[in-house]
Scaffold this active site. Structure first.
Site, PDB file in Angstrom:
ATOM      1  N   TYR A 199       6.041 -14.147 -21.158  1.00  0.00           N
ATOM      2  CA  TYR A 199       7.120 -13.396 -21.790  1.00  0.00           C
ATOM      3  C   TYR A 199       8.031 -12.693 -20.791  1.00  0.00           C
ATOM      4  O   TYR A 199       7.590 -12.020 -19.875  1.00  0.00           O
ATOM      5  CB  TYR A 199       6.585 -12.347 -22.772  1.00  0.00           C
ATOM      6  CG  TYR A 199       7.732 -11.618 -23.407  1.00  0.00           C
ATOM      7  CD1 TYR A 199       8.439 -12.209 -24.443  1.00  0.00           C
ATOM      8  CD2 TYR A 199       8.180 -10.406 -22.915  1.00  0.00           C
ATOM      9  CE1 TYR A 199       9.544 -11.592 -24.997  1.00  0.00           C
ATOM     10  CE2 TYR A 199       9.290  -9.773 -23.471  1.00  0.00           C
ATOM     11  CZ  TYR A 199       9.967 -10.373 -24.503  1.00  0.00           C
ATOM     12  OH  TYR A 199      11.066  -9.772 -25.029  1.00  0.00           O
ATOM     13  N   THR A 227      14.902 -12.840 -34.837  1.00  0.00           N
ATOM     14  CA  THR A 227      16.337 -12.951 -35.099  1.00  0.00           C
ATOM     15  C   THR A 227      16.827 -14.389 -35.034  1.00  0.00           C
ATOM     16  O   THR A 227      17.563 -14.847 -35.910  1.00  0.00           O
ATOM     17  CB  THR A 227      17.132 -12.114 -34.070  1.00  0.00           C
ATOM     18  OG1 THR A 227      16.678 -10.757 -34.148  1.00  0.00           O
ATOM     19  CG2 THR A 227      18.619 -12.176 -34.332  1.00  0.00           C
ATOM     20  N   SER A 282      20.188 -24.041 -28.275  1.00  0.00           N
ATOM     21  CA  SER A 282      20.825 -23.797 -26.993  1.00  0.00           C
ATOM     22  C   SER A 282      20.141 -24.656 -25.946  1.00  0.00           C
ATOM     23  O   SER A 282      18.963 -24.978 -26.074  1.00  0.00           O
ATOM     24  CB  SER A 282      20.672 -22.322 -26.621  1.00  0.00           C
ATOM     25  OG  SER A 282      21.054 -22.117 -25.285  1.00  0.00           O
TER      26      SER A 282
END
Length: 171
Positions: free
Chosen positions: A57, A13, A47
């Protein structure tokens, strides 16, 4: 969490879609910049969440990793576009924005919704910062930089910062 094609969802995304779109449009951008005599601009939204990430992860690290990929992509584009193309590429941290980014972390989101309206930028103010980097004449010719805002409530002022940090290392 994985996308339908088994790619980590935040990475898909936040980075892969933008990476693909940029690469599909790049030749058209070069042609348009050459014919019009106007500078083309590529702005990758990033960011400060990329700082201090770990390569193990979890969903919060995945966000930072996807944003780091955007910075690295803009930096590489800037290097490749130095000669010949009138296109600049930068990444941008727009500041802390009041969004539903933590919608799957309900406890954290509940707290941020109550406190965030006093400390975070609204979505339109965050978008204004991105538009500034994409359109303002002061950014003309500036390429390969991570551009950050100085304070969430200020008007969209951008301080330029050459990003050359240590990938993934934390202090």
């Amino acid at each position: 969490m994985l996308s339908s094609d088994n790619t980590e969802l935040q990475y898909a995304t936040n980075h892969l879609g933008h990476f693909l779109l940029t690469n599909l449009l790049l030749e058209t951008m070069k042609h348009t910049a050459c014919e019009s005599g106007r500078e083309g601009r590529i702005v990758n939204l990033s960011s400060e969440g990329h700082e201090g990430i770990c390569y193990v992860y979890n969903s919060l690290y995945a966000y930072g990793q996807s944003k780091l990929a955007n910075i690295l992509h803009a930096n590489e584009l800037a290097k490749r576009l130095e000669e010949g193309a009138s296109i600049i590429a930068n990444s941008l941290h727009p500041g802390a924005i009041s969004t539903n980014l933590l919608q799957h972390h309900s406890f954290v989101e509940a707290i941020l919704c109550r406190v965030g309206k006093y400390a975070l930028k609204s979505i339109p103010r965050g978008a204004a910062t991105t538009c500034y980097v994409a359109l303002h004449p002061q950014v003309k010719g500036v390429s390969g930089e991570l551009q950050t805002v100085t304070y969430p409530r200020q008007a969209p002022r951008v301080k330029m910062q050459n990003w050359g940090g240590n990938c993934g290392s934390s202090a």
